[in-house]
Design a protein around this motif. Sequence first.
Motif, short mmCIF file in Angstrom:
data_model
loop_
_atom_site.label_atom_id
_atom_site.label_comp_id
_atom_site.label_asym_id
_atom_site.label_seq_id
_atom_site.Cartn_x
_atom_site.Cartn_y
_atom_site.Cartn_z
N ASP A 24 0.87 -1.17 0.00
CA ASP A 24 0.00 0.00 0.00
C ASP A 24 0.91 1.23 0.00
N TRP A 25 0.85 2.04 -1.07
CA TRP A 25 1.77 3.15 -1.18
C TRP A 25 1.39 4.35 -0.30
N ILE A 26 0.23 4.34 0.31
CA ILE A 26 -0.14 5.40 1.25
C ILE A 26 0.47 5.11 2.63
N ARG A 54 4.62 6.50 -4.19
CA ARG A 54 3.75 7.63 -3.82
C ARG A 54 4.21 8.91 -4.52
N GLU A 58 1.76 10.62 -7.32
CA GLU A 58 1.20 11.94 -7.02
C GLU A 58 1.81 13.06 -7.85
N PRO A 73 -7.74 10.06 -5.71
CA PRO A 73 -8.08 8.81 -5.03
C PRO A 73 -9.31 8.19 -5.65
N PRO A 77 -3.75 5.32 -10.93
CA PRO A 77 -2.62 6.25 -11.01
C PRO A 77 -2.23 6.49 -12.46
N PHE A 95 1.41 -0.66 -10.59
CA PHE A 95 0.26 -0.12 -9.87
C PHE A 95 -0.97 -0.96 -10.18
N ASP A 101 -10.26 1.89 -4.50
CA ASP A 101 -9.16 2.85 -4.49
C ASP A 101 -7.99 2.24 -5.25
N SER A 102 -7.00 3.02 -5.51
CA SER A 102 -5.85 2.55 -6.27
C SER A 102 -4.57 2.93 -5.55
N THR A 103 -4.40 2.40 -4.36
CA THR A 103 -3.24 2.77 -3.56
C THR A 103 -2.31 1.60 -3.32
#
Length: 134
Positions: A24-26, A54, A58, A73, A77, A95, A101-103
Amino acid sequence: MPGIDESLLEAMRLPGARGASLVDWISGLALGAVGEAPGGDWEATAAETAELARHVAESGSLAAGGTGTAVDPGKAPPVEDLIATTGDAYHLLRFVSTPFDSTVFLHLWLGRDDGNLALARIRLAEMADRLVLG
């Protein structure tokens, strides 16, 4: 449809695979991992690769078409893959798009001598499309 463990085991069947994880990149947490970890610690590797993912996800300048918009979100990505190469290995981060979601991303660590980066990209994309989270 395969879950996390099945997908990671499938990734390990790729030529040259040393290790694979779903991150999870968050939060920087590994949601699953198999095989060896670069540096010997999956949690440290997950946190370090999540920071890189991340930043790229972003970054508006890397968005498709150079539109300058950062990731939203719930949407995929703007970057599909990240590839980092070292003297003896490839690190492929793919990814994963999900409806909620795509995290998350798949991280595959390949030996450079026996890994096939092109094949790994194709197979990891297929795995990411079939992955069932939850």
